[in-house]
Design a protein around this motif. Sequence first.
Motif, PDB file in Angstrom:
ATOM      1  N   LYS A  48       0.813  -1.214   0.000  1.00  0.00           N
ATOM      2  CA  LYS A  48       0.000   0.000   0.000  1.00  0.00           C
ATOM      3  C   LYS A  48       0.850   1.268   0.000  1.00  0.00           C
ATOM      4  CE  LYS A  48      -3.986  -2.043   2.409  1.00  0.00           C
ATOM      5  NZ  LYS A  48      -4.831  -1.979   3.643  1.00  0.00           N
ATOM      6  N   SER A  49       1.945   1.236   0.731  1.00  0.00           N
ATOM      7  CA  SER A  49       2.777   2.438   0.847  1.00  0.00           C
ATOM      8  C   SER A  49       3.479   2.785  -0.462  1.00  0.00           C
ATOM      9  CB  SER A  49       3.815   2.247   1.953  1.00  0.00           C
ATOM     10  OG  SER A  49       3.200   2.157   3.216  1.00  0.00           O
ATOM     11  N   PHE A  50       3.726   1.785  -1.298  1.00  0.00           N
ATOM     12  CA  PHE A  50       4.337   2.050  -2.609  1.00  0.00           C
ATOM     13  C   PHE A  50       3.439   2.960  -3.434  1.00  0.00           C
ATOM     14  CE2 PHE A  50       4.669   1.079  -7.130  1.00  0.00           C
ATOM     15  CZ  PHE A  50       6.033   1.234  -7.370  1.00  0.00           C
ATOM     16  N   PHE A  51       2.181   2.616  -3.514  1.00  0.00           N
ATOM     17  CA  PHE A  51       1.242   3.401  -4.323  1.00  0.00           C
ATOM     18  C   PHE A  51       0.954   4.756  -3.677  1.00  0.00           C
ATOM     19  CE2 PHE A  51       0.279  -1.093  -5.270  1.00  0.00           C
ATOM     20  CZ  PHE A  51       0.567  -1.082  -6.635  1.00  0.00           C
ATOM     21  N   GLU A  52       0.902   4.777  -2.342  1.00  0.00           N
ATOM     22  CA  GLU A  52       0.648   6.043  -1.660  1.00  0.00           C
ATOM     23  C   GLU A  52       1.811   7.017  -1.860  1.00  0.00           C
ATOM     24  OE1 GLU A  52      -1.953   8.499   0.286  1.00  0.00           O
ATOM     25  OE2 GLU A  52      -2.286   6.432  -0.386  1.00  0.00           O
ATOM     26  N   THR A  53       3.026   6.494  -1.821  1.00  0.00           N
ATOM     27  CA  THR A  53       4.198   7.352  -2.023  1.00  0.00           C
ATOM     28  C   THR A  53       4.206   7.931  -3.437  1.00  0.00           C
ATOM     29  OG1 THR A  53       5.470   6.013  -0.469  1.00  0.00           O
ATOM     30  CG2 THR A  53       6.716   7.477  -1.899  1.00  0.00           C
ATOM     31  N   GLN A  54       3.826   7.152  -4.403  1.00  0.00           N
ATOM     32  CA  GLN A  54       3.752   7.652  -5.774  1.00  0.00           C
ATOM     33  C   GLN A  54       2.786   8.834  -5.876  1.00  0.00           C
ATOM     34  OE1 GLN A  54       2.868   4.021  -8.075  1.00  0.00           O
ATOM     35  NE2 GLN A  54       4.936   4.183  -8.926  1.00  0.00           N
ATOM     36  N   LYS A  55       1.678   8.741  -5.150  1.00  0.00           N
ATOM     37  CA  LYS A  55       0.709   9.838  -5.142  1.00  0.00           C
ATOM     38  C   LYS A  55       1.315  11.079  -4.472  1.00  0.00           C
ATOM     39  CE  LYS A  55      -3.328   6.762  -4.856  1.00  0.00           C
ATOM     40  NZ  LYS A  55      -4.466   6.335  -3.990  1.00  0.00           N
ATOM     41  N   ILE A  56       2.017  10.870  -3.358  1.00  0.00           N
ATOM     42  CA  ILE A  56       2.638  11.994  -2.644  1.00  0.00           C
ATOM     43  C   ILE A  56       3.667  12.686  -3.530  1.00  0.00           C
ATOM     44  CG2 ILE A  56       4.105  12.607  -0.674  1.00  0.00           C
ATOM     45  CD1 ILE A  56       2.803  10.283   0.872  1.00  0.00           C
ATOM     46  N   MET A  57       4.431  11.910  -4.265  1.00  0.00           N
ATOM     47  CA  MET A  57       5.493  12.464  -5.108  1.00  0.00           C
ATOM     48  C   MET A  57       4.961  13.342  -6.241  1.00  0.00           C
ATOM     49  SD  MET A  57       7.933   9.067  -5.269  1.00  0.00           S
ATOM     50  CE  MET A  57       8.895   9.664  -6.652  1.00  0.00           C
ATOM     51  N   GLU A  58       3.710  13.147  -6.604  1.00  0.00           N
ATOM     52  CA  GLU A  58       3.122  13.956  -7.666  1.00  0.00           C
ATOM     53  C   GLU A  58       3.064  15.431  -7.307  1.00  0.00           C
ATOM     54  OE1 GLU A  58      -0.661  12.284  -8.464  1.00  0.00           O
ATOM     55  OE2 GLU A  58       0.128  10.422  -9.343  1.00  0.00           O
ATOM     56  N   THR A  59       3.002  15.721  -6.000  1.00  0.00           N
ATOM     57  CA  THR A  59       2.891  17.122  -5.560  1.00  0.00           C
ATOM     58  C   THR A  59       4.001  17.535  -4.591  1.00  0.00           C
ATOM     59  OG1 THR A  59       1.389  16.449  -3.777  1.00  0.00           O
ATOM     60  CG2 THR A  59       0.386  17.141  -5.860  1.00  0.00           C
ATOM     61  N   ASP A  60       4.908  16.626  -4.286  1.00  0.00           N
ATOM     62  CA  ASP A  60       5.950  16.941  -3.312  1.00  0.00           C
ATOM     63  C   ASP A  60       7.307  16.481  -3.837  1.00  0.00           C
ATOM     64  OD1 ASP A  60       7.561  17.319  -1.093  1.00  0.00           O
ATOM     65  OD2 ASP A  60       6.003  16.710   0.326  1.00  0.00           O
ATOM     66  N   SER A  61       8.114  17.424  -4.266  1.00  0.00           N
ATOM     67  CA  SER A  61       9.418  17.107  -4.853  1.00  0.00           C
ATOM     68  C   SER A  61      10.455  16.706  -3.807  1.00  0.00           C
ATOM     69  CB  SER A  61       9.937  18.308  -5.646  1.00  0.00           C
ATOM     70  OG  SER A  61      10.077  19.438  -4.795  1.00  0.00           O
ATOM     71  N   ALA A  62      10.155  16.920  -2.529  1.00  0.00           N
ATOM     72  CA  ALA A  62      11.105  16.562  -1.468  1.00  0.00           C
ATOM     73  C   ALA A  62      11.070  15.073  -1.149  1.00  0.00           C
ATOM     74  CB  ALA A  62      10.815  17.368  -0.208  1.00  0.00           C
ATOM     75  N   VAL A  63      10.061  14.373  -1.674  1.00  0.00           N
ATOM     76  CA  VAL A  63       9.862  12.957  -1.359  1.00  0.00           C
ATOM     77  C   VAL A  63      10.311  12.094  -2.526  1.00  0.00           C
ATOM     78  CG1 VAL A  63       8.169  11.183  -0.754  1.00  0.00           C
ATOM     79  CG2 VAL A  63       7.941  13.497   0.168  1.00  0.00           C
ATOM     80  N   GLU A  64      11.020  11.019  -2.190  1.00  0.00           N
ATOM     81  CA  GLU A  64      11.388  10.034  -3.209  1.00  0.00           C
ATOM     82  C   GLU A  64      11.073   8.635  -2.701  1.00  0.00           C
ATOM     83  OE1 GLU A  64      15.564  10.606  -3.920  1.00  0.00           O
ATOM     84  OE2 GLU A  64      16.144   9.281  -2.281  1.00  0.00           O
ATOM     85  N   LEU A  65      11.067   7.685  -3.604  1.00  0.00           N
ATOM     86  CA  LEU A  65      10.656   6.316  -3.300  1.00  0.00           C
ATOM     87  C   LEU A  65      11.812   5.357  -3.520  1.00  0.00           C
ATOM     88  CD1 LEU A  65       8.335   4.238  -2.740  1.00  0.00           C
ATOM     89  CD2 LEU A  65       7.859   4.294  -5.190  1.00  0.00           C
ATOM     90  N   TYR A  66      11.965   4.438  -2.583  1.00  0.00           N
ATOM     91  CA  TYR A  66      12.984   3.394  -2.735  1.00  0.00           C
ATOM     92  C   TYR A  66      12.364   2.051  -2.373  1.00  0.00           C
ATOM     93  CZ  TYR A  66      17.175   0.575  -2.035  1.00  0.00           C
ATOM     94  OH  TYR A  66      18.124  -0.414  -2.113  1.00  0.00           O
ATOM     95  N   VAL A  67      12.488   1.083  -3.257  1.00  0.00           N
ATOM     96  CA  VAL A  67      12.005  -0.276  -3.006  1.00  0.00           C
ATOM     97  C   VAL A  67      13.186  -1.116  -2.530  1.00  0.00           C
ATOM     98  CG1 VAL A  67      10.888  -2.322  -3.966  1.00  0.00           C
ATOM     99  CG2 VAL A  67      10.240  -0.037  -4.790  1.00  0.00           C
TER     100      VAL A  67
END
Length: 237
Positions: free
Chosen positions: A48-67
């Motif tokens: 769930k957090s993978f998809f939620e992070t992708q949504k957050i990144m759409e409007t927040d450039s300070a956030v990145e995702l790592y699997v």
Amino acid sequence: MNFNALTVFVLANNETDLLRVTVDEIKKACNRSDLAKITVVVKNNQCKSFFETQKIMETDSAVELYVQKAPTAELCLAELAPMVTTSHFVIMAADLEMSPASLTAFIKKAKQHPNRIVCAAKWLKGSSVNGYGFLHACCSKTMNRIISILFNKKVYDPFSIFQIYPIELYKKMDFSNPETLLYEYTLKPLSMGEEYEEIPTVYNKRKSGKSNFKLPTLIRVATKFLYTGFKIRFNLR
């Protein structure tokens, strides 16, 4: 070495709303110039957090995702520090049990003492702990007390990884085994006389979602932690 900026790793799996609140609270606790980035570390690309992070990144450039590549969060810790390009980093969970507000004090301390590990210790006088089960608390306090006696240092929560950690100190420790990193993370610097300080914090047991840290898991990890402590203290192989 001086403090130049902070990288925050947020460990997430099944969190959605809690993850969003965690990210928002991290940003509130840090001046923008002090916070380089927030890296959300997820178990796989189906959680769930993978998809939620992708949504957050759409409007927040300070956030990145790592699997993570490792099969467990415990082993994944070894993957994080090599990604750090700032002077300091923090590892925390996305469940709000670790208070993002502690980051304000972390950064202040890091600017004053850039070579020091500073830990948000829930069992330190002045901390507030809410919702911690009796058996869970007894196990945690006993384990930390044994380490305090073993290393002859007045520490209350060396098991906690909720710390601001200087990247140069991390490199100096030369952690080579991902399987023991969680247990050596604080113990190895303590054994070598590196600067270490604990500060009060607020701990709140998560009120929604599913906790990944049950009592049997704590007992298993605590046993490994104490075993590692004895090995380091008496230089056993």
